[in-house]
Design an enzyme around this catalytic site. Structure first.
Site, mmCIF file in Angstrom:
data_model
loop_
_atom_site.group_PDB
_atom_site.id
_atom_site.type_symbol
_atom_site.label_atom_id
_atom_site.label_comp_id
_atom_site.label_asym_id
_atom_site.label_seq_id
_atom_site.Cartn_x
_atom_site.Cartn_y
_atom_site.Cartn_z
ATOM 1 N N SER A 124 -51.307 90.231 -5.246
ATOM 2 C CA SER A 124 -50.724 88.712 -4.902
ATOM 3 C C SER A 124 -51.473 87.791 -5.921
ATOM 4 O O SER A 124 -52.621 88.040 -6.376
ATOM 5 C CB SER A 124 -51.230 88.608 -3.626
ATOM 6 O OG SER A 124 -51.034 87.383 -3.021
ATOM 7 N N TYR A 149 -57.581 88.812 3.403
ATOM 8 C CA TYR A 149 -56.548 89.194 2.854
ATOM 9 C C TYR A 149 -56.752 89.311 1.376
ATOM 10 O O TYR A 149 -56.336 90.343 0.701
ATOM 11 C CB TYR A 149 -55.144 88.453 3.295
ATOM 12 C CG TYR A 149 -53.889 88.762 2.709
ATOM 13 C CD1 TYR A 149 -53.545 90.002 2.662
ATOM 14 C CD2 TYR A 149 -53.718 88.059 1.703
ATOM 15 C CE1 TYR A 149 -52.129 90.500 1.973
ATOM 16 C CE2 TYR A 149 -52.319 88.129 0.821
ATOM 17 C CZ TYR A 149 -51.691 89.629 1.254
ATOM 18 O OH TYR A 149 -50.779 89.858 0.236
ATOM 19 N N LYS A 153 -56.615 92.642 -1.460
ATOM 20 C CA LYS A 153 -55.738 92.760 -2.683
ATOM 21 C C LYS A 153 -56.919 92.946 -3.996
ATOM 22 O O LYS A 153 -56.528 93.821 -4.869
ATOM 23 C CB LYS A 153 -54.842 91.785 -2.959
ATOM 24 C CG LYS A 153 -53.950 91.738 -1.975
ATOM 25 C CD LYS A 153 -52.723 92.795 -1.830
ATOM 26 C CE LYS A 153 -52.110 92.937 -0.631
ATOM 27 N NZ LYS A 153 -51.336 94.132 -0.762
HETATM 28 P P1 NAD Z 1 -44.095 93.121 5.492
HETATM 29 O O1 NAD Z 1 -45.088 92.695 6.644
HETATM 30 O O2 NAD Z 1 -42.636 92.572 5.838
HETATM 31 O O3 NAD Z 1 -44.111 94.544 5.033
HETATM 32 C C1 NAD Z 1 -45.142 95.290 5.083
HETATM 33 C C2 NAD Z 1 -44.538 96.659 5.600
HETATM 34 O O4 NAD Z 1 -45.549 97.597 5.677
HETATM 35 C C3 NAD Z 1 -44.248 96.598 7.328
HETATM 36 O O5 NAD Z 1 -42.758 96.919 7.410
HETATM 37 C C4 NAD Z 1 -45.114 97.118 8.181
HETATM 38 O O6 NAD Z 1 -44.645 97.689 9.262
HETATM 39 C C5 NAD Z 1 -45.820 98.111 7.184
HETATM 40 N N1 NAD Z 1 -47.273 98.703 7.270
HETATM 41 C C6 NAD Z 1 -48.163 97.756 7.300
HETATM 42 N N2 NAD Z 1 -49.267 98.622 7.548
HETATM 43 C C7 NAD Z 1 -48.730 100.116 7.717
HETATM 44 C C8 NAD Z 1 -49.409 101.193 7.473
HETATM 45 N N3 NAD Z 1 -50.819 101.375 7.681
HETATM 46 N N4 NAD Z 1 -48.795 102.320 7.360
HETATM 47 C C9 NAD Z 1 -47.417 102.224 7.305
HETATM 48 N N5 NAD Z 1 -46.731 101.227 7.200
HETATM 49 C C10 NAD Z 1 -47.383 99.956 7.354
HETATM 50 O O7 NAD Z 1 -44.738 92.261 4.265
HETATM 51 P P2 NAD Z 1 -43.999 92.156 2.945
HETATM 52 O O8 NAD Z 1 -43.798 90.658 2.707
HETATM 53 O O9 NAD Z 1 -42.759 92.777 2.858
HETATM 54 O O10 NAD Z 1 -45.067 92.488 1.916
HETATM 55 C C11 NAD Z 1 -45.121 93.683 1.294
HETATM 56 C C12 NAD Z 1 -46.367 93.622 0.317
HETATM 57 O O11 NAD Z 1 -46.441 92.906 -0.500
HETATM 58 C C13 NAD Z 1 -47.542 93.717 1.356
HETATM 59 O O12 NAD Z 1 -48.553 94.388 0.658
HETATM 60 C C14 NAD Z 1 -48.004 92.084 1.193
HETATM 61 O O13 NAD Z 1 -49.585 92.065 1.118
HETATM 62 C C15 NAD Z 1 -47.786 91.960 -0.452
HETATM 63 N N6 NAD Z 1 -47.210 90.490 -0.729
HETATM 64 C C16 NAD Z 1 -46.668 89.981 0.142
HETATM 65 C C17 NAD Z 1 -46.382 88.583 -0.525
HETATM 66 C C18 NAD Z 1 -45.450 87.881 0.584
HETATM 67 O O14 NAD Z 1 -45.568 86.449 0.570
HETATM 68 N N7 NAD Z 1 -44.592 88.383 1.367
HETATM 69 C C19 NAD Z 1 -46.983 88.047 -1.420
HETATM 70 C C20 NAD Z 1 -47.952 88.671 -2.102
HETATM 71 C C21 NAD Z 1 -48.003 90.055 -1.867
HETATM 72 C C1 WQD Z 2 -46.265 76.923 0.688
HETATM 73 C C2 WQD Z 2 -46.643 75.388 0.657
HETATM 74 C C3 WQD Z 2 -48.224 74.795 2.404
HETATM 75 C C4 WQD Z 2 -46.221 75.778 5.915
HETATM 76 C C5 WQD Z 2 -49.338 82.412 1.060
HETATM 77 C C6 WQD Z 2 -50.304 83.366 0.871
HETATM 78 C C7 WQD Z 2 -50.473 83.828 -0.456
HETATM 79 C C8 WQD Z 2 -49.025 84.762 -0.586
HETATM 80 C C9 WQD Z 2 -47.682 83.957 -0.103
HETATM 81 C C10 WQD Z 2 -49.252 87.323 0.228
HETATM 82 C C11 WQD Z 2 -48.131 75.040 0.720
HETATM 83 C C12 WQD Z 2 -47.037 74.196 2.722
HETATM 84 C C13 WQD Z 2 -46.607 75.887 4.794
HETATM 85 C C14 WQD Z 2 -45.508 74.813 6.623
HETATM 86 C C15 WQD Z 2 -46.139 73.287 4.865
HETATM 87 N N1 WQD Z 2 -48.988 85.996 0.286
HETATM 88 N N2 WQD Z 2 -46.652 74.522 4.175
HETATM 89 N N3 WQD Z 2 -45.777 73.508 6.113
HETATM 90 O O1 WQD Z 2 -49.674 79.452 1.043
HETATM 91 O O2 WQD Z 2 -48.628 79.423 -1.183
HETATM 92 O O3 WQD Z 2 -49.027 81.311 -0.033
HETATM 93 O O4 WQD Z 2 -47.915 83.123 1.044
HETATM 94 O O5 WQD Z 2 -49.932 87.619 -0.670
HETATM 95 O O6 WQD Z 2 -51.360 85.026 -0.331
HETATM 96 O O7 WQD Z 2 -51.384 82.384 1.094
HETATM 97 O O8 WQD Z 2 -47.542 79.938 0.948
HETATM 98 O O9 WQD Z 2 -45.357 79.182 2.374
HETATM 99 O O10 WQD Z 2 -47.775 79.235 3.296
HETATM 100 O O11 WQD Z 2 -47.102 77.770 1.963
HETATM 101 O O12 WQD Z 2 -46.016 72.099 4.374
HETATM 102 O O13 WQD Z 2 -45.417 74.913 7.913
HETATM 103 O O14 WQD Z 2 -45.965 74.843 1.895
HETATM 104 O O15 WQD Z 2 -49.205 73.740 2.527
HETATM 105 O O16 WQD Z 2 -48.300 73.882 0.027
HETATM 106 P P1 WQD Z 2 -48.862 80.049 0.160
HETATM 107 P P2 WQD Z 2 -46.941 79.171 2.279
#
Ligand code: NAD
Ligand code: WQD
Length: 338
Positions: A124, A149, A153
């Site tokens: 991330s 979190y 990572k």
């Molecule tokens: P998500 O929660 O939709 O998907 C994660 C999936 O993993 C879910 O289906 C959940 O049920 C499953 N899961 C969780 N723990 C598990 C376990 N111990 N065993 C088996 N299954 C398990 O999240 P996402 O948005 O699809 O994210 C996927 C990956 O990408 C995650 O590792 C997340 O940290 C990373 N990521 C997401 C974002 C984002 O903004 N969505 C940003 C950066 C990184």
């Molecule tokens: C985006 C912008 C808020 C909600 C997060 C995690 C990051 C990654 C992606 C996993 C910011 C603003 C938000 C609301 C708002 N996930 N906001 N009103 O914080 O950039 O990233 O998700 O790895 O680790 O931190 O994304 O979508 O929460 O926010 O004004 O109700 O929207 O302040 O500027 P963020 P976000």
């Protein structure tokens, strides 16, 4: 030969499964449905007209991993499974380290035991912390994460790097995602958060369909063009395609390769709201609120390394992201819960 996808039913996992199946890959999938539902997997099969082999279970269960690797020829693993809510990670940090860090260790041990040495990991942009200026590059210092979190990572990135250092036959891609939004253009799969969404786009879409009364604008006094936070929003389908490129890279290279997956363009909260209003034809009621603790003003990527080394770049623009997010939410007002 098949790709093992952990967390396949989740938001990014389900979209990546669509791209893998369309690309002719066989999939073996595992998910414990802690944050997803079987329907997402059914929809992936409906979109693609193809089947995958699914094991319901937890990646921390070494017996099920052993079964998966024994019953299938796994060529590479794409590892999405984990917990991802920043705020929740401050309340239950041990759950986050257990699921994300310990879960990744159990998975890597199973891979070692079964001689499977290609891994694509969901990292991330959060690993860049708050001290690096955007555009963020892969060679900038990482690790000063502001929450458990993000630390989980970063720790997994370290563990995977050490794994390669002790066994140079591994090929590992660390993909640092920026802000994934959007949904498959069919409107059949999309993001389905539990409870009131913390992230901006699901908050906007749920406001648009009347599930929530207004959108809180969390900070209007940032040093940005309109005072609201700037982020690098990327269409989840583009992000999914980046994983195919990573798997292709690992087919003939060993090493640890780190890539930003972003568009390289930053948009503010108001930019996103305006684009969404244009795409949906709806007005989003907004309310100014104080900054969200821990947020930074600006975060966007330099995605040029992924283009140079993987031949990947994001193709979809903000209008596509908004139109697809809206279609998904409109067609599925309660997400996967009917
Ligand atoms: P998500 O929660 O939709 O998907 C994660 C999936 O993993 C879910 O289906 C959940 O049920 C499953 N899961 C969780 N723990 C598990 C376990 N111990 N065993 C088996 N299954 C398990 O999240 P996402 O948005 O699809 O994210 C996927 C990956 O990408 C995650 O590792 C997340 O940290 C990373 N990521 C997401 C974002 C984002 O903004 N969505 C940003 C950066 C990184
Ligand atoms: C985006 C912008 C808020 C909600 C997060 C995690 C990051 C990654 C992606 C996993 C910011 C603003 C938000 C609301 C708002 N996930 N906001 N009103 O914080 O950039 O990233 O998700 O790895 O680790 O931190 O994304 O979508 O929460 O926010 O004004 O109700 O929207 O302040 O500027 P963020 P976000």
């Amino acid at each position: 030969m098949a790709i093992l996808v952990t967390g396949a039913a989740g938001y990014i996992g389900s979209h990546t499964c669509v791209e893998l199946l369309c690309g002719g890959y066989d999939i073996v999938a595992i998910d414990n449905f802690s944050n997803s539902s079987q329907t997402a997997l059914d929809m992936v099969e409906r979109i693609t007209g193809k089947k995958m082999r699914f094991y319901p279970g937890d990646i921390r269960d070494k017996d099920i991993l052993n079964r998966i690797f024994t019953e299938n020829e796994i060529d590479a693993v794409i590892h999405f499974a984990g917990l991802k809510a920043v705020g929740e990670s401050c309340e239950i940090p041990l759950e986050y380290y257990d699921n994300n860090v310990y879960g990744s260790i159990v998975l890597c041990k199973a891979m070692l035991q079964h001689n499977c040495k290609r891994l694509v990991f969901s990292s991330s942009a959060t690993v860049y912390g708050e001290n690096n200026p955007s555009p963020l590059r892969e060679d900038m210092p990482v690790g000063a994460a502001t929450n458990p979190y993000g630390s989980s990572k970063y720790i997994i990135e370290l563990i995977l790097t050490d794994l390669f250092n002790c066994d140079n036959s591994f090929g590992i891609c660390l993909l640092r995602y920026f802000n994934p939004i959007g949904a498959h253009e069919s409107g059949l799969i999309g993001e389905d958060p539990n409870g009131i969404p913390n992230n901006l786009m699901p908050r906007i879409t749920q406001t648009a369909i009347g599930r929530l009364p207004y959108l809180p604008i969390r900070g209007t006094d940032y040093d940005t063009h309109d005072g609201t936070g700037v982020r690098d929003y990327i269409h989840v389908a583009d992000l999914a395609k980046g994983h195919i490129k990573a798997v292709e890279k690992l087919a003939n290279s060993t090493g640890v390769f780190t890539y930003n997956l972003g568009t390289g363009t930053g948009y503010s909260v108001y930019d996103l709201v305006r684009a969404f209003e244009k795409a949906s034809g709806l007005k989003i009621p907004c309310k100014k609120e104080p900054r969200r603790p821990g947020d930074i003003a600006v975060c966007y990527s330099d995605p040029s390394k992924a283009f140079k080394e993987l031949g990947w770049k994001a193709e979809k623009n903000l209008d596509d992201m908004c139109a697809d997010s809206f279609r998904w939410q409109k067609n599925n007002p309660n997400g996967y819960r009917k």
